[in-house]
Design a protein around this motif. Structure first.
Motif, PDB file in Angstrom:
ATOM      1  N   VAL A 171       0.838  -1.198   0.000  1.00 13.46           N
ATOM      2  CA  VAL A 171       0.000   0.000   0.000  1.00 13.46           C
ATOM      3  C   VAL A 171       0.871   1.245   0.000  1.00 13.46           C
ATOM      4  CG1 VAL A 171      -1.733   1.328   1.261  1.00 13.46           C
ATOM      5  CG2 VAL A 171      -1.950  -1.152   1.093  1.00 13.46           C
ATOM      6  N   ALA A 172       1.886   1.242   0.836  1.00 19.16           N
ATOM      7  CA  ALA A 172       2.790   2.393   0.901  1.00 19.16           C
ATOM      8  C   ALA A 172       3.400   2.667  -0.471  1.00 19.16           C
ATOM      9  CB  ALA A 172       3.888   2.138   1.933  1.00 19.16           C
ATOM     10  N   LYS A 173       3.876   1.651  -1.124  1.00 19.00           N
ATOM     11  CA  LYS A 173       4.479   1.808  -2.444  1.00 19.00           C
ATOM     12  C   LYS A 173       3.448   2.319  -3.450  1.00 19.00           C
ATOM     13  CE  LYS A 173       7.322  -0.560  -5.837  1.00 19.00           C
ATOM     14  NZ  LYS A 173       8.026  -1.787  -6.184  1.00 19.00           N
ATOM     15  N   TYR A 223     -15.636   7.854   3.531  1.00 19.23           N
ATOM     16  CA  TYR A 223     -15.699   6.489   4.068  1.00 19.23           C
ATOM     17  C   TYR A 223     -14.411   6.162   4.835  1.00 19.23           C
ATOM     18  CZ  TYR A 223     -15.982   1.444   4.432  1.00 19.23           C
ATOM     19  OH  TYR A 223     -16.009   0.169   4.929  1.00 19.23           O
ATOM     20  N   ILE A 224     -13.282   6.471   4.250  1.00 20.53           N
ATOM     21  CA  ILE A 224     -12.003   6.201   4.913  1.00 20.53           C
ATOM     22  C   ILE A 224     -11.924   6.923   6.255  1.00 20.53           C
ATOM     23  CG2 ILE A 224      -9.497   6.557   4.793  1.00 20.53           C
ATOM     24  CD1 ILE A 224      -9.682   6.040   1.785  1.00 20.53           C
ATOM     25  N   LEU A 225     -12.416   8.144   6.293  1.00 21.70           N
ATOM     26  CA  LEU A 225     -12.356   8.940   7.519  1.00 21.70           C
ATOM     27  C   LEU A 225     -13.426   8.575   8.537  1.00 21.70           C
ATOM     28  CD1 LEU A 225     -11.548  12.454   6.039  1.00 21.70           C
ATOM     29  CD2 LEU A 225      -9.971  10.872   7.180  1.00 21.70           C
ATOM     30  N   GLY A 226     -14.367   7.731   8.130  1.00 22.72           N
ATOM     31  CA  GLY A 226     -15.418   7.326   9.051  1.00 22.72           C
ATOM     32  C   GLY A 226     -16.574   8.305   9.140  1.00 22.72           C
ATOM     33  N   LEU A 227     -16.686   9.203   8.163  1.00 20.88           N
ATOM     34  CA  LEU A 227     -17.772  10.178   8.164  1.00 20.88           C
ATOM     35  C   LEU A 227     -19.061   9.583   7.602  1.00 20.88           C
ATOM     36  CD1 LEU A 227     -15.752  13.284   6.948  1.00 20.88           C
ATOM     37  CD2 LEU A 227     -16.407  12.687   9.289  1.00 20.88           C
ATOM     38  N   THR A 228     -18.944   8.474   6.892  1.00 14.91           N
ATOM     39  CA  THR A 228     -20.091   7.762   6.352  1.00 14.91           C
ATOM     40  C   THR A 228     -19.780   6.266   6.341  1.00 14.91           C
ATOM     41  OG1 THR A 228     -21.587   7.530   4.446  1.00 14.91           O
ATOM     42  CG2 THR A 228     -19.291   7.982   3.948  1.00 14.91           C
ATOM     43  N   ASP A 229     -20.820   5.469   6.331  1.00 16.00           N
ATOM     44  CA  ASP A 229     -20.631   4.030   6.220  1.00 16.00           C
ATOM     45  C   ASP A 229     -20.848   3.561   4.787  1.00 16.00           C
ATOM     46  OD1 ASP A 229     -19.979   3.658   8.892  1.00 16.00           O
ATOM     47  OD2 ASP A 229     -22.071   3.472   9.495  1.00 16.00           O
ATOM     48  N   ASP A 230     -21.090   4.500   3.877  1.00 21.06           N
ATOM     49  CA  ASP A 230     -21.282   4.202   2.459  1.00 21.06           C
ATOM     50  C   ASP A 230     -19.934   4.347   1.751  1.00 21.06           C
ATOM     51  OD1 ASP A 230     -22.006   3.985  -0.199  1.00 21.06           O
ATOM     52  OD2 ASP A 230     -23.194   5.815  -0.242  1.00 21.06           O
ATOM     53  N   PRO A 231     -19.347   3.241   1.309  1.00 17.61           N
ATOM     54  CA  PRO A 231     -18.027   3.321   0.680  1.00 17.61           C
ATOM     55  C   PRO A 231     -18.036   3.853  -0.750  1.00 17.61           C
ATOM     56  CG  PRO A 231     -18.794   1.059   0.684  1.00 17.61           C
ATOM     57  CD  PRO A 231     -19.809   1.875   1.449  1.00 17.61           C
ATOM     58  N   VAL A 249      -3.295  14.700  -0.059  1.00 14.90           N
ATOM     59  CA  VAL A 249      -2.826  13.986  -1.256  1.00 14.90           C
ATOM     60  C   VAL A 249      -2.820  12.482  -1.017  1.00 14.90           C
ATOM     61  CG1 VAL A 249      -0.805  13.610  -2.737  1.00 14.90           C
ATOM     62  CG2 VAL A 249      -1.471  15.933  -2.105  1.00 14.90           C
ATOM     63  N   ASN A 250      -2.362  12.061   0.146  1.00 10.91           N
ATOM     64  CA  ASN A 250      -2.317  10.630   0.445  1.00 10.91           C
ATOM     65  C   ASN A 250      -3.700  10.054   0.720  1.00 10.91           C
ATOM     66  OD1 ASN A 250       0.426  10.544   0.014  1.00 10.91           O
ATOM     67  ND2 ASN A 250       0.945  10.845   2.147  1.00 10.91           N
ATOM     68  N   LEU A 251      -4.597  10.854   1.274  1.00 11.53           N
ATOM     69  CA  LEU A 251      -5.978  10.409   1.444  1.00 11.53           C
ATOM     70  C   LEU A 251      -6.626  10.159   0.086  1.00 11.53           C
ATOM     71  CD1 LEU A 251      -7.649  12.530   4.253  1.00 11.53           C
ATOM     72  CD2 LEU A 251      -7.551  10.051   4.097  1.00 11.53           C
ATOM     73  N   ILE A 252      -6.387  11.046  -0.847  1.00 12.02           N
ATOM     74  CA  ILE A 252      -6.913  10.868  -2.201  1.00 12.02           C
ATOM     75  C   ILE A 252      -6.336   9.605  -2.821  1.00 12.02           C
ATOM     76  CG2 ILE A 252      -6.898  11.827  -4.543  1.00 12.02           C
ATOM     77  CD1 ILE A 252      -6.970  14.634  -3.139  1.00 12.02           C
ATOM     78  N   ALA A 253      -5.045   9.375  -2.643  1.00 10.19           N
ATOM     79  CA  ALA A 253      -4.405   8.183  -3.195  1.00 10.19           C
ATOM     80  C   ALA A 253      -4.994   6.911  -2.597  1.00 10.19           C
ATOM     81  CB  ALA A 253      -2.892   8.239  -2.968  1.00 10.19           C
ATOM     82  N   LEU A 254      -5.253   6.914  -1.297  1.00  9.39           N
ATOM     83  CA  LEU A 254      -5.870   5.747  -0.653  1.00  9.39           C
ATOM     84  C   LEU A 254      -7.279   5.517  -1.184  1.00  9.39           C
ATOM     85  CD1 LEU A 254      -4.714   6.262   3.050  1.00  9.39           C
ATOM     86  CD2 LEU A 254      -4.137   4.305   1.585  1.00  9.39           C
ATOM     87  N   ALA A 255      -8.039   6.586  -1.329  1.00  8.15           N
ATOM     88  CA  ALA A 255      -9.409   6.464  -1.844  1.00  8.15           C
ATOM     89  C   ALA A 255      -9.402   5.897  -3.259  1.00  8.15           C
ATOM     90  CB  ALA A 255     -10.102   7.819  -1.815  1.00  8.15           C
ATOM     91  N   LYS A 256      -8.487   6.359  -4.080  1.00  8.87           N
ATOM     92  CA  LYS A 256      -8.387   5.849  -5.451  1.00  8.87           C
ATOM     93  C   LYS A 256      -7.941   4.399  -5.468  1.00  8.87           C
ATOM     94  CE  LYS A 256      -7.718  10.121  -7.996  1.00  8.87           C
ATOM     95  NZ  LYS A 256      -6.842  10.870  -8.905  1.00  8.87           N
TER      96      LYS A 256
END
Length: 73
Positions: A22-24, A61-69, A46-53
């Motif tokens: 994941v890091a790579k 969803y990643i941040l836990g603000l919604t349960d809808d991914p 920038v890294n949050l966007i990369a994780l979401a993509k």
């Protein structure tokens, strides 16, 4: 923060990725990603966007603000 830690770890494990993979994939060092899962650090925008993509989910969803991914981009 707790929800974020839970989500990134679960998303990674569901896809069978190692922390290093994941890091790579998002262009950071393995240790930096370990800090995310350990709750010791939060990713930049920038890294949050990369994780979401990478996981095809929304940042909310990643941040836990919604349960809808579902991502809407």
């Amino acid at each position: 923060m707790e929800k974020f830690v839970e989500r990134v770890k679960t998303l990674r494990e569901k896809r069978g990725f190692t922390q290093e993979q994941v890091a790579k994939a998002i262009g950071i060092k393995g240790r930096s990603y370990q800090y995310y899962e350990g709750g010791q650090s939060v990713p930049s925008a920038v890294n949050l966007i990369a994780l979401a993509k990478l996981y095809h989910v929304s940042i909310d969803y990643i941040l836990g603000l919604t349960d809808d991914p579902t991502c809407h981009w």
